[in-house]
Write a protein that holds these residues in place. Structure first.
Motif, PDB file in Angstrom:
ATOM      1  N   PRO A   1      -0.974   4.993   3.679  1.00 39.58           N
ATOM      2  CA  PRO A   1      -1.864   4.413   4.617  1.00 39.58           C
ATOM      3  C   PRO A   1      -1.086   3.515   5.714  1.00 39.58           C
ATOM      4  O   PRO A   1      -1.943   3.374   6.645  1.00 39.58           O
ATOM      5  CB  PRO A   1      -2.810   3.586   3.833  1.00 39.58           C
ATOM      6  N   ASP A   2       0.033   3.158   5.340  1.00 38.16           N
ATOM      7  CA  ASP A   2       0.259   2.209   6.616  1.00 38.16           C
ATOM      8  C   ASP A   2       1.462   2.971   7.463  1.00 38.16           C
ATOM      9  O   ASP A   2       2.003   2.532   8.400  1.00 38.16           O
ATOM     10  CB  ASP A   2       1.308   1.104   5.873  1.00 38.16           C
ATOM     11  N   GLY A   3       1.368   4.262   7.422  1.00 42.67           N
ATOM     12  CA  GLY A   3       1.791   5.040   8.297  1.00 42.67           C
ATOM     13  C   GLY A   3       3.304   5.531   8.170  1.00 42.67           C
ATOM     14  O   GLY A   3       4.042   6.166   8.797  1.00 42.67           O
ATOM     15  N   ARG A   4       3.964   5.215   6.999  1.00 46.45           N
ATOM     16  CA  ARG A   4       5.108   5.832   6.492  1.00 46.45           C
ATOM     17  C   ARG A   4       5.243   7.173   6.208  1.00 46.45           C
ATOM     18  O   ARG A   4       4.228   7.539   5.757  1.00 46.45           O
ATOM     19  CB  ARG A   4       5.783   4.915   5.391  1.00 46.45           C
ATOM     20  N   ARG A   5       6.115   7.861   6.482  1.00 48.51           N
ATOM     21  CA  ARG A   5       6.453   9.298   6.553  1.00 48.51           C
ATOM     22  C   ARG A   5       7.718   9.752   5.834  1.00 48.51           C
ATOM     23  O   ARG A   5       8.752   9.155   6.181  1.00 48.51           O
ATOM     24  CB  ARG A   5       6.061   9.954   7.847  1.00 48.51           C
TER      25      ARG A   5
ATOM     26  N   LEU B   1      10.218   3.586  -2.910  1.00 48.30           N
ATOM     27  CA  LEU B   1       8.941   2.921  -2.764  1.00 48.30           C
ATOM     28  C   LEU B   1       8.008   3.248  -4.278  1.00 48.30           C
ATOM     29  O   LEU B   1       7.894   4.547  -4.380  1.00 48.30           O
ATOM     30  CB  LEU B   1       8.048   3.112  -1.488  1.00 48.30           C
ATOM     31  N   PRO B   2       7.441   2.502  -4.922  1.00 46.93           N
ATOM     32  CA  PRO B   2       6.666   2.745  -6.033  1.00 46.93           C
ATOM     33  C   PRO B   2       5.142   3.245  -5.441  1.00 46.93           C
ATOM     34  O   PRO B   2       4.892   2.934  -4.473  1.00 46.93           O
ATOM     35  CB  PRO B   2       6.570   1.546  -6.636  1.00 46.93           C
ATOM     36  N   VAL B   3       4.694   4.172  -5.965  1.00 47.56           N
ATOM     37  CA  VAL B   3       3.349   4.578  -5.555  1.00 47.56           C
ATOM     38  C   VAL B   3       2.362   3.706  -5.901  1.00 47.56           C
ATOM     39  O   VAL B   3       1.208   3.688  -4.919  1.00 47.56           O
ATOM     40  CB  VAL B   3       2.981   5.872  -6.513  1.00 47.56           C
ATOM     41  N   SER B   4       2.511   2.743  -6.606  1.00 44.00           N
ATOM     42  CA  SER B   4       1.443   1.629  -7.028  1.00 44.00           C
ATOM     43  C   SER B   4       1.467   0.782  -5.482  1.00 44.00           C
ATOM     44  O   SER B   4       0.359  -0.109  -5.527  1.00 44.00           O
ATOM     45  CB  SER B   4       1.695   0.980  -8.192  1.00 44.00           C
ATOM     46  N   ARG B   5       2.320   0.688  -4.662  1.00 47.44           N
ATOM     47  CA  ARG B   5       2.036  -0.111  -3.445  1.00 47.44           C
ATOM     48  C   ARG B   5       0.956   0.300  -2.572  1.00 47.44           C
ATOM     49  O   ARG B   5       0.453  -0.701  -1.992  1.00 47.44           O
ATOM     50  CB  ARG B   5       3.564  -0.229  -2.791  1.00 47.44           C
ATOM     51  N   HIS B   6       1.034   1.560  -2.348  1.00 48.16           N
ATOM     52  CA  HIS B   6      -0.088   2.255  -1.402  1.00 48.16           C
ATOM     53  C   HIS B   6      -1.202   2.727  -2.322  1.00 48.16           C
ATOM     54  O   HIS B   6      -2.437   2.740  -1.752  1.00 48.16           O
ATOM     55  CB  HIS B   6       0.633   3.290  -0.671  1.00 48.16           C
ATOM     56  N   TYR B   7      -0.921   3.213  -3.344  1.00 49.10           N
ATOM     57  CA  TYR B   7      -2.120   3.815  -4.233  1.00 49.10           C
ATOM     58  C   TYR B   7      -2.232   3.354  -5.622  1.00 49.10           C
ATOM     59  O   TYR B   7      -1.739   3.919  -6.479  1.00 49.10           O
ATOM     60  CB  TYR B   7      -1.887   5.429  -4.270  1.00 49.10           C
TER      61      TYR B   7
END
Length: 619
Positions: free
Chosen positions: A172-176, A183-189
């Protein structure tokens, strides 16, 4: 893992050195990092050194770059360096120990086996494992990734960490893509580990049996998720499901863009469906439902009944119907194009009728306007042609004048072309001489034909006052300048010649016109032009005369520019072609060159009208 070269530098203050396994030198590591790793923690320091070594070996970079990379990751994730080092060791060590280091040619089988739940089919090979997985994901469409599992104190799944990602994987923050690595999945989801999905992922890790989840709401869209075990982690793909509301909006937009609607009629159940824009075309409230047969007949224009009957007969023959008919809606007549077909049973009887109705009223109105313009142009063309035949009769045969014979030919640009302003004049004068002229008024249509008539009649009247070609052109120029005041940009060219049969002499002048051609002793050449501008350009213009002998055996050709100018060839080429034609005609028929010459000059110029006047002295 990404190399740390682009991630920034380590802390500026230096602490105890750390050995560089690739160079034999020692590099310092910052006191701030020591604090984050736990001051005086030998185990933490060993973990950091081990993680740096693994990163440098995997990325093929210097340990200083790997160390800065590790510090950068710890800073971004706001975690302890030693803890992060431990996670890196688990990730890279488990990947190295995993027996799935495939050869390049077995990569597709690796992914297929993981998704199918057969990780045991992954064969060992010599290439770096994560790099190979990343290479496969780089070529896959959609959102997918390889995520390693992090366990809690009980050994159960606590989090998932991105280890490889497809280019279309996004947060959601635009990283691709590669920006997600580490990065851990829990940061965004965070909902991934808070709901039932964690149990599903744990079961896939435990059993190796792939699982499908969905539909799952992620952000503002629904997805189906497929997870398969691959080594110590999961290979996960997300597929976005179509949004019914979005598809409906898209279809409605296309209907409005094409000004069309569609409908279906189930003859078995009797149900009828109209799309939203079909109601708009008929200006009908959707709450009333589709039109019934009586209502349809009531708004149909009666004169179109034969069209509707023919369409019905074609439909009964199992043909697709495509017809334009008229209806009266809201006090206005609309032209509607209907394309219809049917689903039929084995005997050809219709079971369901479906079709498209398009409002083509604007297109039909445009076609009607074009037809009206075409009729107007045709009428103007016929009027100009009649006017030209009246004021510019073309003799079918050569005519005899005092001391000379003259032949005339007029070549229109084409049967559909507008009549031009080309004209000629050939008449005897009271003193026994002969006046010849050819002219060209710019433009086409009735206006050009009218101006041409004015010039021709003016020349005939002026010849009573003077027979000098230069003076005649001066008078015609004044006339054109007066006409130009009422009709801007009006212009014309002309050439006038007076033949004196007693003196065998030709006096001529021109106004911006192509020079006459003179054939003498088997050779044809253009005459040198005396000075003279176009008619209607300069009010007080003067026109000089030129004098040549004109004796038996000579042939003179006056013409308009359509004879030599052509868009597909240069002016010189056109002039050379005409000169060659004159030479050949005179050689072929020296006694009757005029008929032979005009017989050869029959080819019309598709861009412009052509008027030709050929003359020769008589013995």
């Amino acid at each position: 893992m990404r190399s740390g070269a682009g991630w920034g530098s380590a802390d500026s203050d230096r602490g105890d050195p750390m050995p560089d396994s690739s160079t034999g030198t020692r590099v310092g590591w910052g006191a701030g990092a020591q604090a984050r790793a736990g001051s005086g923690s030998e185990g933490g320091r060993l973990a950091v050194e081990r993680a740096v070594g693994l990163l440098a070996g995997r990325a093929r970079c210097r340990t200083t770059e790997a160390y800065r990379h590790l510090l950068r990751m710890a800073s971004e994730r706001e975690c302890d360096v030693a803890d992060l080092a431990g996670r890196v060791i688990r990730l890279l060590d488990s990947a190295e120990a995993f027996a799935g280091i495939p050869a390049p040619e077995t990569v597709p089988q690796l992914v297929a086996a993981a998704l199918a739940g057969h990780p045991e089919k992954v064969a060992p090979g010599p290439t770096p494992w994560l790099a190979t997985v990343q290479g496969v994901l780089d070529s896959l469409p959609g959102m997918s990734g390889y995520l390693t599992a992090e366990a809690d104190d009980t050994g159960r799944l606590a989090d998932l960490v991105w280890a490889a990602a497809s280019p279309e994987a996004v947060t959601p923050d635009g990283r691709r893509g590669s920006q997600l690595i580490g990065l851990p999945v829990s940061r965004h989801y965070p909902e991934v580990l808070a709901g039932d999905r964690r149990q599903v992922y744990q079961r896939v890790l435990d059993t190796g049996v792939p699982a499908d989840l969905g539909p799952v709401r992620v952000a503002e869209a629904d997805f189906t998720i497929r997870a398969g075990r691959l080594g110590p982690g999961l290979l996960i793909s997300w597929e976005r499901l179509p949004d019914p509301d979005r598809e409906s909006d898209r279809i409605d937009g296309m209907e409005q863009l094409g000004n069309l609607g569609w409908g279906e009629w189930d003859l078995v159940s009797g149900e009828t469906y109209w799309s939203p824009h079909l109601y708009r075309i008929y200006e009908r409230d959707p709450a009333l439902g589709p039109l019934g047969q009586e209502e349809s007949d009531a708004i149909a224009v009666a004169e179109d009944q034969p069209l509707r009957a023919a369409a019905l007969e074609a439909f009964r023959r199992s043909e697709r119907v495509d017809v334009v008919t008229r209806v009266t809606v809201g006090g206005r007549v609309k032209h509607l194009r209907t394309v219809a077909d049917a689903v039929r049973d084995g005997e050809g009887r219709p079971l369901r009728i479906y079709g498209i109705v398009q409002d083509v009223t604007e297109q039909q109105a445009g076609a009607d306007r074009l037809a009206e313009v075409e009729r107007t142009l045709a009428a103007e063309h016929e009027l100009a042609a009649r006017l030209q035949r009246i004021i510019l009769p073309i003799p079918a045969e050569p005519i005899d004048l005092p001391g000379m014979r003259v032949a005339v030919r007029y070549l229109p640009a084409g049967p559909e072309a507008m009549i031009g302003g080309d004209w000629y004049h050939a008449a005897p004068l009271r003193d026994g001489s002969v006046l010849l002229a050819v002219g060209d008024v710019a433009g086409h249509g009735t206006h050009a034909a009218t101006t041409m008539a004015q010039m021709r009649h003016a020349l005939r009247a002026l010849a009573v006052i003077t027979s000098d070609p230069g003076l005649l052109l001066q008078h015609l120029n004044r006339l054109m300048c007066e006409l130009e005041a009422d009709t801007p940009e009006l212009a014309a060219t002309a050439v006038i010649a007076r033949f004196d049969p007693a003196r065998r002499e030709l006096v001529w002048a021109q106004a911006g016109h192509p020079p006459p051609l003179l054939s003498r002793d088997g050779r044809t050449a253009p005459l040198a032009r005396p000075a003279g501008p176009m008619l209607g350009v300069i009010d007080d213009a003067r026109y000089a005369d030129a004098v040549i002998g004109f004796v038996p055996g000579d042939v003179l050709l006056l013409y308009t520019d359509g004879l030599v100018e052509h868009r597909r060839r240069g002016l010189d080429v056109g002039l050379d072609t005409v000169i060659a034609t004159v030479d050949d005609a005179v050689r072929t028929a020296p006694e009757q060159p005029l008929a032979e010459l005009l017989g050869r000059l029959r080819r019309a110029n598709p861009d412009d009208d052509t008027c030709i006047l050929a003359a020769r002295p008589r013995a």
